[in-house]
Design a protein around this motif. Structure first.
Motif, PDB file in Angstrom:
ATOM      1  N   THR A 324       0.687  -1.126   0.011  1.00 34.00           N
ATOM      2  CA  THR A 324      -0.226  -0.127   0.007  1.00 34.00           C
ATOM      3  C   THR A 324       1.115   1.373   0.055  1.00 34.00           C
ATOM      4  O   THR A 324       2.025   1.245   0.607  1.00 34.00           O
ATOM      5  CB  THR A 324      -0.971   0.030   1.217  1.00 34.00           C
ATOM      6  N   GLN A 326       0.219   5.614   0.824  1.00 34.96           N
ATOM      7  CA  GLN A 326      -0.899   6.616   1.274  1.00 34.96           C
ATOM      8  C   GLN A 326      -0.855   7.543   0.059  1.00 34.96           C
ATOM      9  O   GLN A 326       0.015   7.888  -0.386  1.00 34.96           O
ATOM     10  CB  GLN A 326      -0.186   7.275   2.364  1.00 34.96           C
ATOM     11  N   TYR A 330      -4.029  13.682   1.721  1.00 36.12           N
ATOM     12  CA  TYR A 330      -4.686  12.965   2.608  1.00 36.12           C
ATOM     13  C   TYR A 330      -5.432  13.860   3.808  1.00 36.12           C
ATOM     14  O   TYR A 330      -5.116  15.025   3.891  1.00 36.12           O
ATOM     15  CB  TYR A 330      -3.554  12.194   3.405  1.00 36.12           C
ATOM     16  N   MET A 336      -2.976   5.700   9.154  1.00 34.82           N
ATOM     17  CA  MET A 336      -3.029   5.451   7.605  1.00 34.82           C
ATOM     18  C   MET A 336      -2.125   4.860   6.981  1.00 34.82           C
ATOM     19  O   MET A 336      -0.771   5.395   7.036  1.00 34.82           O
ATOM     20  CB  MET A 336      -3.912   6.721   6.956  1.00 34.82           C
ATOM     21  N   GLY A 338      -2.655   3.778   3.763  1.00 37.42           N
ATOM     22  CA  GLY A 338      -3.087   4.020   2.222  1.00 37.42           C
ATOM     23  C   GLY A 338      -3.907   3.063   1.759  1.00 37.42           C
ATOM     24  O   GLY A 338      -4.454   2.083   2.491  1.00 37.42           O
ATOM     25  N   SER A 339      -3.762   2.779   0.395  1.00 34.90           N
ATOM     26  CA  SER A 339      -4.680   1.822  -0.379  1.00 34.90           C
ATOM     27  C   SER A 339      -4.004   1.003  -1.225  1.00 34.90           C
ATOM     28  O   SER A 339      -2.426   1.321  -1.488  1.00 34.90           O
ATOM     29  CB  SER A 339      -5.801   2.419  -1.292  1.00 34.90           C
ATOM     30  N   LEU A 405      -9.137   2.853   1.894  1.00 34.52           N
ATOM     31  CA  LEU A 405      -8.031   3.067   2.903  1.00 34.52           C
ATOM     32  C   LEU A 405      -7.781   2.064   4.040  1.00 34.52           C
ATOM     33  O   LEU A 405      -8.825   2.151   4.769  1.00 34.52           O
ATOM     34  CB  LEU A 405      -8.026   4.715   2.973  1.00 34.52           C
TER      35      LEU A 405
END
Length: 475
Positions: A324, A326, A330, A336, A338-339, A405
């Protein structure tokens, strides 16, 4: 929806052969002292070393241990091993003697390529193996420079490898919580870094700074991402907060990936916080990335506010490179990661039933599927435990929001993170139990006062009766 990628090549050597045709005189690699290698230089040097290693009976399917600090010689060594169709066993040059002895004894390499400093510190362990040393010869150690000089590329052809042949071996504890081999294929050596480069828009216009050790998946990903995406790589022996800004300025670095402590030291080092490190000092950077430990929001925001450079978190693991990143823009950054990057599939599954996928907002274990996920561990039983229906169970607890996310929530596997480096309690317990005074021991992690350091290992020990100190009661 998973973004599919088309990979130009199936392994790093084929990519190098292409660069040899279309960009032979372009610079690929530079060290901190200004010594550089073109793609042609890299090919010729690696082929010469490979030819010499072939004479030493290293061939397809064999193992070669690379126990080296970051250097041009380390990169040449890796490509030489891959040209032979062998597996590079990457071992941290700072590892303690007990771990080095175990890892070499377990992997049984045909040759160990290492540095003079490692030889001087670990000669008792290394004396059991055929050793090639950089900057040293004699006393049973073959000279790296002499092998390179005596090698020939006349008639040399790199070995043909299959995509699922093992090209890289790391030692890591994984889900089992004890150190073992992690196998990566030749294709994952190419596809994982390529996908990461796609995610961050890495191109031939970029210059990537590599200061994390190649013996850590973070350092290798930085180097190989630059290589497979046609960017330039600048490699330093180790990270130094005082020297890194100058390297960034001197070589026009555009992308820099490290651990949170590196960025925190650049941001807060009192030596640097003067007129010599102005807000424009890092102006060539377009992106900085942090991994291997949670990134404090204060460091992330502070770095951007001072230097105007985005600092984003990304997530990966030794078993799967990067999974992932980020987003640069954001909102709530706390925790976090990310994805999914292109080519990776991610889902959250129930801790007790990995066949059950959890919905938005539910905390569970992250499961991953991608072409660059490890082939497996050296132990088949542990490999089976690590996968469920083709999905790698990462051991990390996360939650996914309605925008896909991911947010980190903890770890399922027993692991201590110290300055971005993983320490596994079971490994420390095994070492402690070797002491004759120790009857029982339990190792855990305690949060350090400095959040950038992470956790400190703490051992609780029960001694055998004969070693206990008897305290006299006061009358």
């Amino acid at each position: 929806m998973v973004m599919k990628l088309r990979y130009p090549y199936q392994n790093p050597v084929d990519a190098l052969l292409n660069y040899l045709k279309v960009r032979p005189h372009d610079t690929f690699l530079i060290n901190e002292h200004g010594l550089s290698l073109t793609y042609e230089n890299l090919y010729k040097s690696s082929a010469k070393l490979a030819n010499s290693l072939d004479i030493l009976d290293v061939g397809y399917g064999d193992k070669v241990a690379v126990v080296m600090n970051n250097s041009i010689e380390a990169v040449i060594s890796l490509f030489a091993v891959w040209m032979l169709g062998a597996s590079a066993v990457l071992i941290d040059p700072l590892t303690i003697s007990e771990d080095l002895d175990y890892q070499l004894g377990d992997s049984v390499p045909k040759v160990v390529i290492t540095d003079k400093s490692v030889i001087e510190r670990k000669i008792a362990v290394l004396s059991k193996y055929r050793v090639v040393g950089v900057g040293v010869s004699g006393q049973g150690v073959l000279s790296f420079q002499e092998l390179l000089g005596s090698g020939s590329i006349t008639g040399f052809r790199p070995a043909e490898v299959r995509g699922d042949d093992v090209g890289l071996i790391y030692y890591y504890a994984g889900i089992a919580g004890r150190t073992m081999q992690v196998w990566h294929t030749y294709f994952s050596l190419y596809s994982g870094p390529y996908a990461f480069g796609e995610a961050i828009g890495l191109s031939p216009k970029d210059s990537v700074l590599v200061v994390a050790q190649l013996s850590h998946i973070l350092g290798l990903t930085g180097l190989m991402s630059a290589f497979v995406r046609g960017a330039k790589a600048v490699i330093a022996k180790y990270f130094d907060a005082k020297d890194t800004p100058e390297l960034i300025r001197r070589y026009g670095i555009t992308v820099f990936a490290g651990v949170p402590l590196m960025f925190d030291q650049i941001l807060n080092n009192p030596v640097l916080n003067n007129k010599d490190l102005s807000p424009n000092a890092l102006s060539s950077l377009r992106l900085t990335l942090s991994a291997a430990a949670p990134l404090p929001p204060a460091t992330q925001l502070g770095f951007y506010q001072r230097f105007g450079v985005p600092l984003v978190q990304f997530y990966g693991l030794t078993e799967a490179y990067v999974l992932t990143v980020q987003p640069i823009k954001y909102k709530d950054v706390t925790g976090m990661v990310g994805s999914a990057i292109p080519g990776a599939e991610l889902k959250i599954v129930d801790l007790n039933d990995p066949s059950k996928e959890l919905g938005v907002g539910s905390v569970g274990e992250l499961a991953a599927r991608a072409p660059w996920v490890m082939k497996g561990y050296s132990d088949p039983d542990d490999t089976r435990k690590a996968f469920h229906n083709g999905w790698l169970l990462t051991g990390d607890l996360m939650v996914m929001d309605d925008e896909d996310l991911l947010y980190f929530r903890g770890v399922k596997k027993m692991m201590i993170k110290y300055k971005g480096y993983p320490i596994f309690p079971r490994d420390l317990e095994i070492i402690l139990m070797k002491h004759p005074a120790v009857k029982e021991t339990y190792v855990t992690g305690e949060q350090a006062k400095d959040p950038s350091i992470g956790q400190l290992p703490m051992a609780y020990v029960v001694l055998h009766d004969e070693y206990r100190v008897r305290c006299l009661k006061r009358n």
